[in-house]
Design a protein around this motif. Structure first.
Motif, PDB file in Angstrom:
ATOM      1  N   TYR A 127       3.975  13.948  18.691  1.00 57.90           N
ATOM      2  CA  TYR A 127       2.991  15.035  18.613  1.00 57.90           C
ATOM      3  C   TYR A 127       3.197  15.838  17.326  1.00 57.90           C
ATOM      4  O   TYR A 127       2.244  16.100  16.575  1.00 57.90           O
ATOM      5  N   LYS A 128       4.440  16.198  17.049  1.00 59.27           N
ATOM      6  CA  LYS A 128       4.736  16.957  15.829  1.00 59.27           C
ATOM      7  C   LYS A 128       4.464  16.114  14.580  1.00 59.27           C
ATOM      8  O   LYS A 128       3.976  16.626  13.570  1.00 59.27           O
ATOM      9  N   ALA A 129       4.771  14.828  14.645  1.00 57.67           N
ATOM     10  CA  ALA A 129       4.542  13.955  13.490  1.00 57.67           C
ATOM     11  C   ALA A 129       3.051  13.869  13.162  1.00 57.67           C
ATOM     12  O   ALA A 129       2.658  13.906  11.987  1.00 57.67           O
ATOM     13  N   ILE A 130       2.212  13.759  14.202  1.00 58.87           N
ATOM     14  CA  ILE A 130       0.755  13.696  13.980  1.00 58.87           C
ATOM     15  C   ILE A 130       0.257  15.016  13.416  1.00 58.87           C
ATOM     16  O   ILE A 130      -0.543  15.046  12.464  1.00 58.87           O
ATOM     17  N   LYS A 131       0.717  16.120  13.965  1.00 60.55           N
ATOM     18  CA  LYS A 131       0.323  17.435  13.461  1.00 60.55           C
ATOM     19  C   LYS A 131       0.744  17.599  11.993  1.00 60.55           C
ATOM     20  O   LYS A 131      -0.009  18.115  11.158  1.00 60.55           O
ATOM     21  N   ASN A 132       1.954  17.160  11.697  1.00 61.34           N
ATOM     22  CA  ASN A 132       2.448  17.259  10.318  1.00 61.34           C
ATOM     23  C   ASN A 132       1.629  16.371   9.372  1.00 61.34           C
ATOM     24  O   ASN A 132       1.367  16.738   8.220  1.00 61.34           O
ATOM     25  N   VAL A 142       8.068   9.207  14.287  1.00 59.32           N
ATOM     26  CA  VAL A 142       9.109  10.073  14.853  1.00 59.32           C
ATOM     27  C   VAL A 142      10.355   9.972  13.979  1.00 59.32           C
ATOM     28  O   VAL A 142      10.763   8.873  13.577  1.00 59.32           O
ATOM     29  N   THR A 143      10.934  11.115  13.665  1.00 59.10           N
ATOM     30  CA  THR A 143      12.145  11.131  12.828  1.00 59.10           C
ATOM     31  C   THR A 143      13.253  10.353  13.535  1.00 59.10           C
ATOM     32  O   THR A 143      13.582  10.634  14.695  1.00 59.10           O
ATOM     33  N   ASN A 182       0.828  -1.213   0.000  1.00 58.33           N
ATOM     34  CA  ASN A 182       0.000   0.000   0.000  1.00 58.33           C
ATOM     35  C   ASN A 182       0.861   1.262   0.000  1.00 58.33           C
ATOM     36  O   ASN A 182       0.487   2.276  -0.588  1.00 58.33           O
ATOM     37  N   ALA A 183       2.018   1.178   0.671  1.00 65.86           N
ATOM     38  CA  ALA A 183       2.977   2.290   0.681  1.00 65.86           C
ATOM     39  C   ALA A 183       2.300   3.626   0.997  1.00 65.86           C
ATOM     40  O   ALA A 183       2.477   4.626   0.287  1.00 65.86           O
ATOM     41  N   ILE A 184       1.534   3.637   2.083  1.00 65.78           N
ATOM     42  CA  ILE A 184       0.906   4.885   2.517  1.00 65.78           C
ATOM     43  C   ILE A 184       1.992   5.858   2.957  1.00 65.78           C
ATOM     44  O   ILE A 184       2.967   5.484   3.622  1.00 65.78           O
ATOM     45  N   THR A 185       1.836   7.115   2.598  1.00 67.05           N
ATOM     46  CA  THR A 185       2.850   8.137   2.875  1.00 67.05           C
ATOM     47  C   THR A 185       3.133   8.243   4.367  1.00 67.05           C
ATOM     48  O   THR A 185       2.220   8.372   5.181  1.00 67.05           O
ATOM     49  N   VAL A 186       4.411   8.193   4.725  1.00 65.15           N
ATOM     50  CA  VAL A 186       4.851   8.351   6.114  1.00 65.15           C
ATOM     51  C   VAL A 186       5.300   9.797   6.310  1.00 65.15           C
ATOM     52  O   VAL A 186       6.121  10.318   5.551  1.00 65.15           O
ATOM     53  N   VAL A 187       4.743  10.446   7.334  1.00 69.00           N
ATOM     54  CA  VAL A 187       5.104  11.829   7.659  1.00 69.00           C
ATOM     55  C   VAL A 187       5.812  11.838   9.006  1.00 69.00           C
ATOM     56  O   VAL A 187       5.317  11.259   9.976  1.00 69.00           O
ATOM     57  N   GLN A 188       6.959  12.494   9.069  1.00 65.95           N
ATOM     58  CA  GLN A 188       7.776  12.451  10.283  1.00 65.95           C
ATOM     59  C   GLN A 188       7.755  13.781  11.026  1.00 65.95           C
ATOM     60  O   GLN A 188       7.343  14.814  10.506  1.00 65.95           O
ATOM     61  N   GLY A 189       8.190  13.697  12.267  1.00 62.12           N
ATOM     62  CA  GLY A 189       8.352  14.872  13.116  1.00 62.12           C
ATOM     63  C   GLY A 189       9.335  14.542  14.209  1.00 62.12           C
ATOM     64  O   GLY A 189       9.584  13.353  14.491  1.00 62.12           O
ATOM     65  N   ASP A 190       9.899  15.575  14.849  1.00 66.21           N
ATOM     66  CA  ASP A 190      10.903  15.292  15.875  1.00 66.21           C
ATOM     67  C   ASP A 190      10.291  14.746  17.161  1.00 66.21           C
ATOM     68  O   ASP A 190      11.007  14.366  18.092  1.00 66.21           O
TER      69      ASP A 190
END
Length: 404
Positions: A285-290, A400-401, A274-282
């Motif tokens: 909380y930041k990752a979910i917001k991003n 998380v990054t 499926n390769a759903i896009t992964v969004v990172q954050g430090d």
């Protein structure tokens, strides 16, 4: 011949006659009545002949003995047929009485409970399921009780299941054979109306129709004899809870699998297929917001977050920094979107879960089995299910990054 030998011979003849007439068990009550009438008339004629021969001095003792033997033989035949008739008649009367009892129940919910209990008991005894039971369950004779499981796994649970699939509150669920649906619910005269370029690319690459497959699985509900013979309410409550728990566990297993089984890769949010896009954050909380921000507005409007409660607790603890007020805030106030907790969501999934769709295909099969180790009878449901992520563009995975 002594009396004991005559008695032994008579018993032996009667037992042999019973074996020869076993096929009567497959006959209808009407046919048994006809047979009983025929043999009864023959018996009456022989009895009349015997009475006449007894006073006829021209008849020898051998003639009278032959009539007595014939009477004894016909009497045994008549008794065997009558036993078969009476047994079948009693069974049919009990069946009709049960059906009448079912029809006499005016409360629809109670009627369904009684009908489900009778379906379970009939299955466990390898007996056919009557049309009245099917009708009470909203089924017909063509599906073999196929509507039993969909009702069990939807809204008619009498007691809380042991296991829940939290996605039932937000994903689509259907039961349609050979289901095909469009990925987008409407179209315009050209493709330019799709503002999200990722969605446009996905539709171009994979087509605009989702076709659901059939993936078989079984759910076993263990039933002890005391539960099986107990009240309808307790029996149905126990089986419903076991079946709904098994179905929920299967649904969760396929959608949150990090290493899906072969053939089930398309069902999992975490699969590489499926390769759903992964969004990172430090931070998480930041990752979910991003991830929320990264969604196109068409999906962001109805987005929800599926995540582990432990991960949410860690976020609140960091954000609160000793301020107790944040602990009492609703998760939506903290993260900006409604939150659904599931310990199976190893990484938070953010998206519009209208594009997560479960479909149950074909009629469900009811069977029985027995655990020879424990002696517990098993009420078994065989079902065919598929989960399709209709638009992968509608979802993001928060991560998380990694630290270098």
């Amino acid at each position: 011949m002594t009396k004991s030998k005559e008695l032994f011979k008579a018993v032996k003849q009667k037992n042999l006659l019973r074996l020869n007439l076993q096929h009567f068990g497959d006959k209808t009550l009407y046919e048994l009545k006809q047979n009983m009438t025929t043999v009864g008339q023959q018996l009456q004629k022989v009895e009349n002949d015997l009475a006449a021969a007894a006073i006829d001095t021209g008849k020898t003792t051998e003639d009278i003995q032959a009539l007595q033997d014939s009477k004894r033989d016909l009497k045994m035949r008549f008794d065997v047929i009558k036993d078969q008739h009476d047994q079948l008649e009693a069974e049919q009367q009990a069946k009709f009485a049960k059906q009448d009892d079912l029809k006499a129940i005016t409360d629809p919910d109670k009627q369904k409970v009684e009908a489900k209990a009778e379906l379970i008991r009939a299955t466990m005894k390898n007996k056919p399921i009557s049309d009245d039971i099917r009708q009470a369950l909203g089924d017909d004779s063509t599906t073999g009780g196929g509507k039993f499981l969909p009702k069990t796994v939807s809204t008619e649970i009498l007691s809380e299941p042991y296991v829940k699939n939290q996605l039932r509150e937000i994903s689509d669920f259907t039961q349609i054979t050979n289901l095909e649906i469009p990925k987008i619910g409407f179209t315009l005269d050209n493709d330019d109306f799709i503002a999200d370029k990722a969605t446009a690319r996905e539709l171009k690459a994979s087509g605009d129709v989702v076709t659901f497959g059939r993936h078989k699985f079984k759910v076993f509900a263990g039933i002890s004899e005391t539960v099986l013979m107990g009240s309808a309410g307790n029996l149905v409550s126990h089986v419903d809870r076991a079946l709904s728990s098994g179905v929920a566990a299967k649904e969760k297993k396929v959608v949150f699998a990090e290493t899906p089984k072969a053939g089930e890769e398309h069902m999992s949010f975490y699969s590489s297929q499926n390769a759903i896009t992964v969004v990172q954050g430090d931070s998480l909380y930041k990752a979910i917001k991003n991830a929320i921000a990264d969604l196109h507005e068409d999906y962001r409007e109805n987005a929800k977050i599926v995540m582990r409660y432990q991960d949410y607790s860690d976020i609140v603890e960091v954000l609160a920094n000793g301020n107790a007020t944040l602990y009492s805030a609703q998760p939506e106030q903290v993260l900006g979107k409604p939150v659904v907790f599931s310990d199976s969501a190893t990484k938070p999934i953010v998206g519009d879960f209208m594009y997560s769709h479960f479909n149950y295909d074909l009629g469900m099969l009811n069977e029985r089995d027995k655990d020879v180790k424990t002696g517990i009878e098993q009420f078994v449901i065989t079902a065919w299910m598929d989960h399709q992520i209709k638009l992968k563009s509608a979802f993001r995975i928060a991560e998380v990054t990694p630290t270098v």
